[in-house]
Write an enzyme that holds these catalytic residues in place. Structure first.
Site, mmCIF file in Angstrom:
data_model
loop_
_atom_site.group_PDB
_atom_site.id
_atom_site.type_symbol
_atom_site.label_atom_id
_atom_site.label_comp_id
_atom_site.label_asym_id
_atom_site.label_seq_id
_atom_site.Cartn_x
_atom_site.Cartn_y
_atom_site.Cartn_z
ATOM 1 N N CYS A 73 -15.941 -35.905 -48.359
ATOM 2 C CA CYS A 73 -16.066 -37.311 -48.254
ATOM 3 C C CYS A 73 -16.612 -37.778 -46.692
ATOM 4 O O CYS A 73 -15.968 -37.951 -45.952
ATOM 5 C CB CYS A 73 -14.701 -38.130 -48.456
ATOM 6 S SG CYS A 73 -14.820 -39.839 -48.222
ATOM 7 N N GLU A 112 -13.193 -34.166 -57.131
ATOM 8 C CA GLU A 112 -11.864 -34.118 -56.575
ATOM 9 C C GLU A 112 -12.153 -34.496 -55.163
ATOM 10 O O GLU A 112 -13.141 -34.013 -54.332
ATOM 11 C CB GLU A 112 -11.162 -32.567 -56.573
ATOM 12 C CG GLU A 112 -10.017 -32.762 -55.964
ATOM 13 C CD GLU A 112 -9.987 -32.024 -54.614
ATOM 14 O OE1 GLU A 112 -8.965 -31.883 -53.855
ATOM 15 O OE2 GLU A 112 -10.988 -31.631 -54.211
ATOM 16 N N ARG A 156 0.887 -32.372 -52.154
ATOM 17 C CA ARG A 156 -0.478 -32.354 -51.927
ATOM 18 C C ARG A 156 -0.891 -33.672 -52.873
ATOM 19 O O ARG A 156 -1.109 -33.317 -54.047
ATOM 20 C CB ARG A 156 -1.287 -31.098 -52.158
ATOM 21 C CG ARG A 156 -2.623 -31.208 -51.729
ATOM 22 C CD ARG A 156 -3.264 -29.802 -52.172
ATOM 23 N NE ARG A 156 -4.626 -29.605 -51.452
ATOM 24 C CZ ARG A 156 -4.951 -29.121 -50.463
ATOM 25 N NH1 ARG A 156 -3.720 -28.758 -49.497
ATOM 26 N NH2 ARG A 156 -6.033 -29.274 -49.925
ATOM 27 N N ARG A 158 -4.275 -35.916 -54.349
ATOM 28 C CA ARG A 158 -5.591 -36.027 -54.427
ATOM 29 C C ARG A 158 -6.034 -36.764 -55.475
ATOM 30 O O ARG A 158 -5.324 -36.942 -56.499
ATOM 31 C CB ARG A 158 -6.152 -34.275 -54.628
ATOM 32 C CG ARG A 158 -5.846 -33.608 -53.580
ATOM 33 C CD ARG A 158 -6.656 -33.735 -52.176
ATOM 34 N NE ARG A 158 -6.531 -32.909 -51.036
ATOM 35 C CZ ARG A 158 -5.726 -33.116 -50.018
ATOM 36 N NH1 ARG A 158 -4.992 -34.093 -50.006
ATOM 37 N NH2 ARG A 158 -5.696 -32.095 -49.056
#
Length: 311
Positions: A73, A112, A156, A158
């Site tokens: 990103c 993702e 985690r 995402r």
């Protein structure tokens, strides 16, 4: 026998590939710019990914059914200038995904990224991505999922962005019923080199919030400096300090344990030093999460006439 094909962009060490292969897919092209990740990928898949995706023409990529990308990103530096879709994504790695989707028009894609993508720049970045994908003709779904809910002892979160050319029925997977515990993940006989110095151990134990917390546990150091134990790991991070997470405040996780926390099978080959493996695991994906999404994507695609006829 494979009944659909996919490409693996920003491939890392191949976690997304493993998930889609496990539901019947065949990889026809991969791309990764990091040399060390390419070394690991080649060791495990017998092929070296093509390099920098910005230098690869869409026409040089074989036809495929599904595009997969755990893309970095980068900041969308000119968001908000209202210069049109073309300029809004130029200079970002999302543009590489967009141009390949535009040229190849695969049946579906999976992207993702970090959870904060949705909040980046007040939500503008995510809105731009969503609008661009819809402008290409895709029906787009997105959701933040936590690895803890899909069988792994790792917290985690995402975001997953899914798209289909056809108007198919798709739902994100429900949480898994079977959950691995730390006992399933941790190795029994661990070399002394993974144990931290006595002063580090004593400092951690002196600051632990619950000194009677049952073992095994994994702790990490909060911003405030306090040590919080959990029956699971916090998210593996590529750039974190060597002692970011410790098992029982005594030792670092081994290479195999870090791979297991991401759902990699024990058959996955380790060929690089500890620091590189730590970085690669932090940059990788939780395979059981991707596998659950992949199965739902294939079920959705099989309900679509064009994909069913072709495959």
């Amino acid at each position: 026998m494979a009944y659909f094909t996919f490409i693996d962009l920003f491939a890392g060490i191949g976690g997304i590939r493993l998930a889609f292969e496990s539901v019947g897919g065949r990889c026809v092209f991969s791309s990764e710019i990091d040399a060390a990740a390419c070394d690991t990928y080649e060791k495990n898949f017998g092929e070296r990914p093509a390099g920098d995706i910005t230098k690869i023409a869409a026409e040089d990529i074989p036809n495929f059914d599904i595009l997969l990308a755990g893309f970095p990103c980068q900041a969308f530096s000119i968001i908000g200038k209202q210069e049109g879709f073309e300029n809004e994504t130029c200079g970002t790695l999302f543009f590489e995904i967009e141009r390949i989707l535009k040229a190849k028009k695969p049946a579906a894609f999976l992207l993702e990224n970090v959870k904060n993508l949705k909040a980046h720049d007040g939500g503008k970045t995510f809105k731009i991505i969503h609008e661009h994908l819809k402008a290409l003709g895709y029906n787009v779904y997105s959701k933040v999922l936590n690895s803890l809910d899909y069988g792994l002892p790792q917290k985690r979160e995402r975001i997953f962005i899914i798209g289909f050319l056809e108007n198919v029925f798709f739902e994100f997977p429900q949480p898994a019923e079977k959950i691995l515990t730390l006992e399933n993940i941790l190795e029994k006989n661990v070399d002394e080199k993974y144990y931290v110095r006595a002063e580090i151990k004593n400092s951690r134990l002196a600051r632990i919030k619950d000194k009677n917390y049952p073992r095994p546990y994994i702790s990490h150091e909060n911003i405030s400096g306090s040590i919080t134990p959990h029956p699971y790991s916090s998210a593996l991070r590529a750039g974190a300090s060597a002692n970011y997470i410790l098992i029982n405040d005594e030792r670092r996780p081994t290479e195999r344990e870090m791979l297991r926390l991401q759902g990699f099978p024990d058959s996955y080959k380790i060929n690089l030093p500890y620091g590189k493996v730590k970085q690669q695991c932090g940059n990788s994906v939780s395979i059981p999460v991707i596998k659950a999404i992949a199965q739902n994507m294939i079920d959705a695609l099989k309900g679509g006439e064009n994909f069913a006829d072709k495959n």
